[in-house]
Design a protein around this motif. Structure first.
Motif, mmCIF file in Angstrom:
data_model
loop_
_atom_site.group_PDB
_atom_site.id
_atom_site.type_symbol
_atom_site.label_atom_id
_atom_site.label_comp_id
_atom_site.label_asym_id
_atom_site.label_seq_id
_atom_site.Cartn_x
_atom_site.Cartn_y
_atom_site.Cartn_z
ATOM 1 N N ASN A 124 0.855 -1.186 0.000
ATOM 2 C CA ASN A 124 0.000 0.000 0.000
ATOM 3 C C ASN A 124 0.899 1.246 0.000
ATOM 4 N N ARG A 125 0.926 1.935 -1.133
ATOM 5 C CA ARG A 125 1.842 3.064 -1.282
ATOM 6 C C ARG A 125 1.548 4.184 -0.292
ATOM 7 N N GLU A 126 0.288 4.401 -0.020
ATOM 8 C CA GLU A 126 -0.071 5.481 0.902
ATOM 9 C C GLU A 126 0.501 5.224 2.297
ATOM 10 N N LEU A 127 0.347 3.949 2.771
ATOM 11 C CA LEU A 127 0.865 3.621 4.092
ATOM 12 C C LEU A 127 2.392 3.599 4.101
ATOM 13 N N LEU A 128 2.994 3.132 3.002
ATOM 14 C CA LEU A 128 4.453 3.137 2.925
ATOM 15 C C LEU A 128 4.993 4.563 2.971
ATOM 16 N N GLU A 129 4.323 5.469 2.288
ATOM 17 C CA GLU A 129 4.728 6.869 2.330
ATOM 18 C C GLU A 129 4.552 7.445 3.740
ATOM 19 N N GLN A 130 3.485 6.985 4.416
ATOM 20 C CA GLN A 130 3.283 7.452 5.788
ATOM 21 C C GLN A 130 4.425 6.994 6.686
ATOM 22 N N VAL A 131 4.876 5.751 6.502
ATOM 23 C CA VAL A 131 6.012 5.248 7.279
ATOM 24 C C VAL A 131 7.281 6.022 6.945
ATOM 25 N N ALA A 132 7.461 6.325 5.640
ATOM 26 C CA ALA A 132 8.638 7.087 5.227
ATOM 27 C C ALA A 132 8.642 8.473 5.868
ATOM 28 N N GLU A 133 7.479 9.118 5.905
ATOM 29 C CA GLU A 133 7.389 10.432 6.539
ATOM 30 C C GLU A 133 7.675 10.334 8.035
ATOM 31 N N PHE A 134 7.189 9.258 8.624
ATOM 32 C CA PHE A 134 7.439 9.060 10.055
ATOM 33 C C PHE A 134 8.936 8.894 10.313
ATOM 34 N N GLU A 135 9.617 8.116 9.477
ATOM 35 C CA GLU A 135 11.059 7.927 9.631
ATOM 36 C C GLU A 135 11.804 9.249 9.443
ATOM 37 N N LYS A 136 11.357 9.987 8.451
ATOM 38 C CA LYS A 136 12.010 11.268 8.191
ATOM 39 C C LYS A 136 11.863 12.214 9.373
ATOM 40 N N SER A 137 10.646 12.254 9.946
ATOM 41 C CA SER A 137 10.416 13.168 11.061
ATOM 42 C C SER A 137 11.143 12.725 12.327
ATOM 43 N N GLU A 138 11.337 11.425 12.474
ATOM 44 C CA GLU A 138 11.966 10.916 13.684
ATOM 45 C C GLU A 138 13.483 11.019 13.650
ATOM 46 N N PHE A 139 14.088 10.843 12.483
ATOM 47 C CA PHE A 139 15.539 10.700 12.423
ATOM 48 C C PHE A 139 16.256 11.880 11.761
ATOM 49 N N THR A 140 15.492 12.848 11.230
ATOM 50 C CA THR A 140 16.146 14.000 10.614
ATOM 51 C C THR A 140 16.065 15.244 11.482
ATOM 52 N N SER A 141 15.303 15.165 12.555
ATOM 53 C CA SER A 141 15.182 16.323 13.446
ATOM 54 C C SER A 141 16.409 16.399 14.340
ATOM 55 N N SER A 142 17.086 17.515 14.288
ATOM 56 C CA SER A 142 18.329 17.674 15.055
ATOM 57 C C SER A 142 18.063 17.924 16.531
ATOM 58 N N ASN A 143 16.866 18.397 16.860
ATOM 59 C CA ASN A 143 16.550 18.716 18.244
ATOM 60 C C ASN A 143 15.872 17.573 18.974
ATOM 61 N N LYS A 144 15.587 16.501 18.266
ATOM 62 C CA LYS A 144 14.848 15.408 18.885
ATOM 63 C C LYS A 144 15.800 14.559 19.709
ATOM 64 N N LYS A 145 15.451 14.298 20.965
ATOM 65 C CA LYS A 145 16.281 13.514 21.858
ATOM 66 C C LYS A 145 15.624 12.155 22.077
ATOM 67 N N PRO A 146 16.440 11.108 22.144
ATOM 68 C CA PRO A 146 15.856 9.779 22.383
ATOM 69 C C PRO A 146 15.299 9.673 23.786
ATOM 70 N N SER A 147 14.187 9.000 23.883
ATOM 71 C CA SER A 147 13.548 8.823 25.180
ATOM 72 C C SER A 147 14.244 7.722 25.956
ATOM 73 N N ALA A 148 13.841 7.569 27.206
ATOM 74 C CA ALA A 148 14.466 6.539 28.042
ATOM 75 C C ALA A 148 14.199 5.147 27.502
ATOM 76 N N ASP A 149 13.016 4.950 26.893
ATOM 77 C CA ASP A 149 12.689 3.646 26.327
ATOM 78 C C ASP A 149 13.557 3.330 25.138
ATOM 79 N N LEU A 150 14.024 4.362 24.406
ATOM 80 C CA LEU A 150 14.826 4.126 23.210
ATOM 81 C C LEU A 150 16.279 3.859 23.551
ATOM 82 N N ILE A 151 16.722 4.324 24.725
ATOM 83 C CA ILE A 151 18.131 4.139 25.071
ATOM 84 C C ILE A 151 18.442 2.677 25.345
ATOM 85 N N LYS A 152 17.566 2.010 26.046
ATOM 86 C CA LYS A 152 17.769 0.607 26.356
ATOM 87 C C LYS A 152 16.559 -0.197 25.906
ATOM 88 N N PRO A 153 16.451 -0.478 24.613
ATOM 89 C CA PRO A 153 15.294 -1.249 24.134
ATOM 90 C C PRO A 153 15.345 -2.664 24.659
#
Length: 309
Positions: A124-153
């Motif tokens: 489903n291209r629409e959902l794949l694009e939604q995932v791509a946008e989510f990845e872009k927003s999560e990993f391209t933001s320079s001010n975003k800090k990892p949460s405690a859950d992300l430090i020790k998965p």
């Protein structure tokens, strides 16, 4: 696509109305952890492909001119190496996704859940694009800090977690147990009444069968009616016992203590039945029946005397 496949799989399996992917905070953090792992593996794969080209440059491109055959030979060698590296990485990614699914399914089976996936939705291209946008927003933001859950998965242990689901299950079982207890009491009352009625009717049937002479025809009719009643009561009693047995099996599967209560009640019913059978001969119904028989015998004697005269 394989990376987006895993992310979308999580989106499909846990449709909670929160955050960008429709997941709750905990599950979205798990998705981010996996995407971080996938990005790392993807970067390693790209570096490997780049190193293949760099190795070709360093080892083969040492002259200024090459023949067509030499160029073809170099490209074929490069294609073989790149093909092998990419194929190995794709296979490894597939196996990694299988292990991820295995973890999810293992936790689901721990709580007796059956998860389902729709493979057709993975394109489903629409959902794949939604995932791509989510990845872009999560990993391209320079001010975003990892949460405690992300430090020790860490994957939730199989014997822990899921307290909300467990509480709901326990509450549901307790509610069902209360309903079954009420139903069991009703069945016990009906069974006791049916046994009592059965004993009385069987005693009355035996007494009526002793009546002779002119009362035989009427007695036979009464006996037939009583037999029909006894048969109907037996059917009802058997149905009641079957219902009680079915309820007992259900309770045995959910709560062992209920089974003990049921066995105790059955023992009490058996004892009550025996006591009722012993006490029946002392009841007023027995004495009344005996008096009726005595009067009937006296009437028969009187009629015989009158017929003799």
């Amino acid at each position: 696509l394989l990376i987006y496949f895993s992310v979308y799989l999580s989106l499909y399996l846990y449709p909670y109305l929160q955050a960008e992917l429709g997941l709750n905070e905990h599950h979205q953090n798990e998705v981010i952890n996996y995407m971080r792992f996938a990005r790392f593996k993807r970067g390693l794969c790209l570096k490997t492909v780049d190193s293949c080209f760099q190795d070709l440059k360093d080892s083969r491109l040492v002259e200024e001119t090459f023949t067509v055959d030499e160029v073809i030979d170099m490209l074929d060698g490069l294609r073989t190496v790149v093909h092998s590296e990419v194929e190995s990485e794709l296979i490894n990614t597939t196996y990694t996704n299988v292990l991820l699914l295995r973890q999810l399914f293992t936790q689901a089976e721990k709580w007796y859940l059956k998860l389902q996936t729709d493979v057709s939705e993975l394109e489903n291209r629409e959902l794949l694009e939604q995932v791509a946008e989510f990845e872009k927003s999560e990993f391209t933001s320079s001010n975003k800090k990892p949460s405690a859950d992300l430090i020790k998965p860490k994957l939730a242990p199989l014997n822990e977690g899921g307290s909300e689901l467990l509480n709901k299950t326990v509450a549901c079982l307790q509610e069902e147990n209360e309903k079954l207890k009420t139903r069991l009491k009703t069945v016990e009352t009906q069974a006791t009444a049916a046994l009592d009625e059965k004993s009385k009717l069987e005693k009355s049937l035996r007494d009526l069968q002793m009546i002779q002479g002119d009362q035989k025809t009427n007695a036979n009719q009464d006996i037939t009616e009583l037999e029909n009643k006894v048969a109907a009561l037996k059917c009802q009693f058997e149905k009641t016992l079957n219902d009680s047995t079915a309820n007992q099996k259900f309770l045995e599967e959910n709560l062992v203590t209920t089974k003990h209560d049921l066995l105790k009640v059955q023992d009490q019913l058996s004892t009550a039945e025996k006591e009722l059978e012993k006490k029946f001969q002392q009841t007023a119904a027995y004495r009344n029946m005996k008096e009726i028989l005595t009067k009937k015998n006296e009437q028969i004697k009187d009629l015989r005397k009158r017929l003799s005269k």
